[in-house]
Each structure stands twice: as C-alpha cells, then as structure tokens.
Design an enzyme around this catalytic site. Structure first.
Site, PDB file in Angstrom:
ATOM      1  N   GLU A  86      84.023  74.504  45.041  1.00 32.10           N
ATOM      2  CA  GLU A  86      82.735  75.144  44.740  1.00 32.10           C
ATOM      3  C   GLU A  86      82.258  75.865  45.991  1.00 32.10           C
ATOM      4  O   GLU A  86      82.840  75.717  47.076  1.00 32.10           O
ATOM      5  CB  GLU A  86      81.711  74.106  44.272  1.00 32.10           C
ATOM      6  CG  GLU A  86      82.060  73.509  42.914  1.00 32.10           C
ATOM      7  CD  GLU A  86      81.057  72.480  42.426  1.00 32.10           C
ATOM      8  OE1 GLU A  86      80.123  72.139  43.169  1.00 32.10           O
ATOM      9  OE2 GLU A  86      81.224  72.025  41.287  1.00 32.10           O
ATOM     10  N   HIS A  99      70.014  78.033  41.655  1.00 25.43           N
ATOM     11  CA  HIS A  99      71.436  78.122  41.323  1.00 25.43           C
ATOM     12  C   HIS A  99      71.738  79.559  40.924  1.00 25.43           C
ATOM     13  O   HIS A  99      71.003  80.154  40.125  1.00 25.43           O
ATOM     14  CB  HIS A  99      71.784  77.160  40.189  1.00 25.43           C
ATOM     15  CG  HIS A  99      73.257  76.907  40.073  1.00 25.43           C
ATOM     16  ND1 HIS A  99      74.130  77.860  39.617  1.00 25.43           N
ATOM     17  CD2 HIS A  99      74.000  75.819  40.380  1.00 25.43           C
ATOM     18  CE1 HIS A  99      75.373  77.359  39.647  1.00 25.43           C
ATOM     19  NE2 HIS A  99      75.314  76.127  40.108  1.00 25.43           N
ATOM     20  N   ARG A 113      75.551  78.636  48.258  1.00 25.11           N
ATOM     21  CA  ARG A 113      74.736  78.976  47.095  1.00 25.11           C
ATOM     22  C   ARG A 113      73.571  79.919  47.417  1.00 25.11           C
ATOM     23  O   ARG A 113      73.244  80.809  46.639  1.00 25.11           O
ATOM     24  CB  ARG A 113      74.209  77.660  46.539  1.00 25.11           C
ATOM     25  CG  ARG A 113      73.695  77.728  45.192  1.00 25.11           C
ATOM     26  CD  ARG A 113      73.513  76.332  44.658  1.00 25.11           C
ATOM     27  NE  ARG A 113      74.753  75.752  44.204  1.00 25.11           N
ATOM     28  CZ  ARG A 113      74.865  74.528  43.730  1.00 25.11           C
ATOM     29  NH1 ARG A 113      73.796  73.754  43.679  1.00 25.11           N
ATOM     30  NH2 ARG A 113      76.018  74.064  43.308  1.00 25.11           N
ATOM     31  N   HIS A 164      66.910  74.995  40.734  1.00 24.98           N
ATOM     32  CA  HIS A 164      67.981  74.035  40.470  1.00 24.98           C
ATOM     33  C   HIS A 164      67.829  72.730  41.247  1.00 24.98           C
ATOM     34  O   HIS A 164      67.959  71.663  40.671  1.00 24.98           O
ATOM     35  CB  HIS A 164      69.317  74.688  40.809  1.00 24.98           C
ATOM     36  CG  HIS A 164      70.507  73.817  40.586  1.00 24.98           C
ATOM     37  ND1 HIS A 164      70.825  73.296  39.351  1.00 24.98           N
ATOM     38  CD2 HIS A 164      71.477  73.364  41.441  1.00 24.98           C
ATOM     39  CE1 HIS A 164      71.935  72.559  39.435  1.00 24.98           C
ATOM     40  NE2 HIS A 164      72.337  72.577  40.696  1.00 24.98           N
ATOM     41  N   ARG A 166      71.516  72.850  50.193  1.00 23.88           N
ATOM     42  CA  ARG A 166      72.481  71.788  49.864  1.00 23.88           C
ATOM     43  C   ARG A 166      73.858  72.373  49.537  1.00 23.88           C
ATOM     44  O   ARG A 166      73.971  73.359  48.808  1.00 23.88           O
ATOM     45  CB  ARG A 166      71.970  71.006  48.660  1.00 23.88           C
ATOM     46  CG  ARG A 166      72.912  69.921  48.184  1.00 23.88           C
ATOM     47  CD  ARG A 166      72.322  69.227  46.976  1.00 23.88           C
ATOM     48  NE  ARG A 166      72.141  70.165  45.897  1.00 23.88           N
ATOM     49  CZ  ARG A 166      72.964  70.289  44.863  1.00 23.88           C
ATOM     50  NH1 ARG A 166      74.033  69.532  44.763  1.00 23.88           N
ATOM     51  NH2 ARG A 166      72.729  71.169  43.924  1.00 23.88           N
TER      52      ARG A 166
HETATM   53  C1  SIN Z   1      77.367  73.155  39.634  1.00 24.58           C
HETATM   54  O1  SIN Z   1      78.151  72.577  38.908  1.00 24.58           O
HETATM   55  O2  SIN Z   1      77.451  74.327  39.952  1.00 24.58           O
HETATM   56  C2  SIN Z   1      76.210  72.392  40.167  1.00 24.58           C
HETATM   57  C3  SIN Z   1      76.686  71.412  41.121  1.00 24.58           C
HETATM   58  C4  SIN Z   1      75.607  71.090  42.072  1.00 24.58           C
HETATM   59  O3  SIN Z   1      74.467  71.501  41.888  1.00 24.58           O
HETATM   60  O4  SIN Z   1      75.926  70.457  43.069  1.00 24.58           O
END
Ligand code: SIN
Length: 535
Positions: A121, A231, A279, A338, A373
C-alpha cells in the site's frame, strides 16, 4: 439534557468504551489477568470502524523485510512528527500481536505456496500488508474478537468519565434502560475516530469523536487533531453523503492507476512512488487535479488486475451496488475523511496523564502516526497497544472507586449537518487561515443556538453531536495554530513546512471549558512509558 436520573449501577475493575479491535483486544488482555472487565459499546457487534477496514495489517514480513524498514516507512510518511521510539516499539510488536489473533482463530489469505499473502500500500517500501477475505480484513478481526466471549454491553454509550483525587472513579452511561453508573478505577477509551465531523467519510455512523470529548472533559490532553487523513480513493457517486465505500489502497498495490477524466496520470511527477506515494501526497494530488479541471472526481482504473472480483469482493460489491463494474469500468473516486492521526495523548501502553484513564486505537495519539498515518498501521496499533493497555490497567487493581455524584450533562452542541458542512468547507484536504478562523466564529454561533427539542429524548445522539462540536473546536484551534503545511494538514496560505513547528501542539480544556493550546511537547504531558509484555 440536565442532571440525569440514574436507574442502574454496576461495578468493574476496568470499563472499556468501544467494541472494535483496540477495545476488545484490551478487554481480553485485562480479563486474562483476572480483571473484572465491562465493555460498553453504543452500537451492535459490527458497528465499528474495524469491521470496515479493508487493506489489512502492516506487519514485518519474515523475509526481505525488517522492523527498521517498517519503522523508516512509518517515519517518512509521518512528515517529521512521529515519535521514533513509539514507532519502533509498536512496529516491533506486530508479529506477536498477529500471532495472538491467529491463535484466536483469525484466518489470513495465503498464497499457493501456503505462505501468508502480503500486498503493498501507499508509503510502504515492500509488500508487508497481510489481509483476510481479500479486502475484508477488519471483518475477520472483528469476527474473532466478537467470538472471544468478552462481556460487552451493546447499545450503551458513555456520557461522562467521573474522576476524583485518586483518578478515575467510573463512568456515567446511557442505554435504553436509562442512565446508569459503573464504578471502576480504570476506564479505557477505544471509541474510534471523528469521521462524522465531515459530510463524506469512510467511517461508520458511530465515529463521532466521543472519546476525544470524554478525555478532554476528564482533564487529558489531545494532540495532532489537525492531521485528519483523507483517503484518496473513496467511491464517488453524485450527491453521495455520509459513510462512503472505501476503495482500498491495496487496489493500487495490485496495479490500478489513478487517472483524470482526460486519461492522464494524476500522480506522475508528483512523487517517486507515483500512485503508491504516502496517502497525503496522493490525496493532495487528486484535490489539485480536481480543482484544476473543475471536476468532482477522478478515476481509479483497475481493469488490468486479473481476478479483481475474487481478490476484492467487498469493493466489487460496493461498486456494483452503485452501478459501476470495476472489472470493465474505471472507478470514480474522490478523497474523503478517513482517519484521525492524532487523539488523546498516551504512551505506548495507552496511559494518559489522568490516573486510571487509558486510550487506545484511533482515539489515541501514541506518536506512531505523526502528521500522516502509514497505510494499515492502524489495526497494528490497535492490536499491539490494546494488549499492552489491558495489561497496564492491572496497575489500578484494588484502587477504591465510587461514583458519588453525577454532573449536569448539558454540553454545547451545533446542528450536526451544518457542522459537517462547515468542517468540509473549511477544514478539508486544503485549508486556509482565513477559512479556519471564520469556521471557529461560525461554530461559536452554531453552538449557541438553542438545542433541538428532541435532545432530551435522544440522549445518545445529543451526546454524539456535543462530542463532535467540542472536537471540531479543538481541531480548528490546532489547525489555525499550525501555520504551515505538513503531512495531511495542508494550508494553501502556508505551503511550506516550518522547522519550528516540527512538533505536536497539545490541547487541553481551559478553566472556561474551551480547548486551548498548552504549548508543551505531548511526550512530556504523559507518564513515563513502561511497556509491559503483551503475551
Ligand atoms: C485501505 O485499505 O486503503 C485503508 C487501509 C488503511 O486505512 O490503513
């Protein structure tokens, strides 16, 4: 709502407020050490943010990864505000925490060779995110914790934490049976986040900042509230408000790309990691492109991912329910509220500076997240710090506790819809000093309007709105004071980061009940961390 008539009483060694990963993990650890635990959850067993977590749990992989690498990724995402010791301590606890979950029966996805599958991610330098049910990791975590036989009173909210000279004495709670008190020397807040402060959020309806308000009123400090994570990829549908379906970062981790309506990459040239940048970087890039093109969404093109529907069943269902087939269509997405990176100031065992008050999970600020985060570090934190805090609460065993009086529960509250509009307009992905100051003034007007007549009849909803109102005020105070851009706090009028602001700005309630900056480093406002073994 004024002084309530108390119609029931209970006693416990530890009251846990909240029924998600952090709260139930703490409850389990405390119960296993012989504490009489009572968990109070205002919703039902799956009305938690944990239930909706998709991507997974970030935990150091046994090969080709290291604690140090995960620490460095977390610190890089945190934009200069992480507490490096806290990061190291929590990240190092990941494998043990996941093993405890597996012992409880959690089933994580495995590759053909039998090894646990790991995805990538934003902000991670390697594939270290473990997942369950494809994109239903939180639901699996919630399932096993719900099945662990912990004593949870559902449909019960907490209105007030009662303290005395020895610290926490218990809580005032409210349920369908009316107001009650629980006498207890320890209270652990695990109430989740504040997404309902905004018109669109990935959070469930119960994410109403309850723990922030309870902690502030009990005398604890909060910090880093201005770092509200938006998000980047939340399903966009015209006019869609409230809880919006998340399109996990793991979709980009598996190869999906962000494009604008003209088909151009949104993140090209923005960051070396492109669509897998941290993010805050991706959300800002999308917001800038939306503004430049005067559009209300961009697209996540996942059509190149083979077996999409099997790998991401929850996302596929959400998209199809909105008339979009992610196998054949680019998915319309826009940023939405988010995750609250800051919260109640604690050490890495969940202790606040108020004796007997603990906070864990999204409601807490341990120093792990800093100004932004790192993806999938939240379930990790809930598991690791939750277990430690449950153990730490044994320090209050035997402390006499009695709620001897219940105060007036008349808290200022703004109209919730107007509050959400105010925060979305002025404290969103990109902010300005003028907008933030105007929002504070408008909030004061909104909260001085007469309370709606049904407030007394719907006490839980009234408490939630009051918690959102107080938290909005604290967030706006912090965001106004942070005259720079850093992490997920972006000021159009202050685009640079300022070295003198590479620190948290903690807030407490002043004698007049208003959130005030206390101008100290939060690391010095809490107790000295002593981290117990989680096993
Ligand atoms: C996601 O699955 O993109 C969210 C995961 C997160 O917020 O850590």
């Amino acid at each position: 709502m004024t002084t309530p008539d108390v119609s029931w009483e209970a006693r416990a060694d530890l009251v846990v407020v909240g029924g998600g990963v952090a709260g139930l993990t703490a409850a389990r650890a405390a119960a296993r050490r012989g504490l009489r635990v009572l968990a109070l959850s205002k919703g039902g067993p799956t009305d938690t943010a944990t239930q909706y977590a998709q991507g997974g749990i970030a935990v150091v992989a046994p090969q080709g990864d290291s604690v140090e690498s995960h620490v460095q990724d977390t610190i890089a995402a945190g934009a200069g505000l992480c507490d490096a010791d806290a990061v190291r301590s929590i990240v190092a606890g990941g494998q043990e925490a996941v093993a405890a979950l597996t012992d409880l029966g959690a089933v994580f996805d495995r590759a053909r060779d039998g090894q646990i599958s790991r995805t990538r991610e934003g902000g991670h330098s390697t594939r270290r995110i473990i997942h369950a049910g494809g994109d239903a990791t939180g639901a699996e975590v919630q399932r096993v914790l719900n099945a662990a036989g912990l004593p949870v009173l559902f449909g019960t909210a907490v209105a007030e934490i009662v303290t005395g000279p020895d610290g926490v004495q218990g809580v005032v709670a409210v349920s369908d049976s009316g107001f009650g008190v629980v006498h207890a020397p320890a209270v652990l807040l695990a109430t989740g986040g504040l997404g309902q402060l905004y018109a669109c959020s990935t959070n469930p309806p119960g994410a109403t900042a309850d723990g922030i308000a309870l902690a502030l009123r009990a005398g604890a400090a909060v910090a880093d509230l201005e770092f509200l994570q938006f998000h980047p990829t939340v399903l966009f549908t015209p006019g869609g408000l409230g809880r919006r379906p998340l399109i996990s970062e793991a979709v980009r981790g598996e190869g999906a790309v962000l494009v604008d309506p003209e088909g151009r990459s949104v993140t090209a040239g923005v960051h070396p990691r492109g669509d897998l940048a941290p993010r805050d970087v991706v959300s800002k890039a999308i917001a800038a492109r939306m503004q430049a093109l005067r559009v209300d969404h961009v697209y996540l093109d996942a059509r190149s991912i083979s077996g999409f529907a099997q790998r991401f069943p929850t996302i596929t269902a959400s998209c199809r329910a909105a008339g979009i087939d992610p196998v054949t269509d680019p998915i319309p997405v826009a940023p939405a509220a988010h995750y609250q990176c800051g919260g109640v100031v604690t050490d890495t065992a969940g202790r606040t500076a108020v004796p007997g008050l603990y906070a864990v999970g999204e409601v807490a600020r341990t120093g792990l997240h800093g100004g932004n985060r790192l993806a999938s570090n939240s379930l990790l934190e809930g598991l690791v710090v939750g277990a430690r805090a449950g153990i730490m609460a044994t320090e209050r065993r035997g402390v006499p506790a009695r709620v001897t009086s219940v105060g007036q529960l008349d808290f200022p509250a703004a109209d919730r819809k107007l509050l959400q509009e105010l925060m979305s307009d002025n404290a969103g992905v990109v902010r300005t000093g003028d907008g933030l100051r105007a929002a504070i003034l408008r909030l004061l007007q909104l909260q001085s309007a007469p309370a709606p007549e049904d407030a007394a009849l719907q006490p839980v909803s009234a408490l939630e709105t009051a918690a959102l109102t107080l938290t909005a005020r604290a967030l706006l105070v912090a965001a106004t004071a942070r005259t720079e851009s850093r992490g997920c706090h972006t000021r159009a009028d202050q685009p640079e980061s300022r070295p003198d602001l590479a620190r948290s700005l903690p807030i407490r309630l002043g004698p007049d009940g208003r959130p005030q900056l206390i101008g100290d480093n939060p690391a010095r406002t809490g107790p000295v961390p002593i981290v117990p073994q989680a096993s």
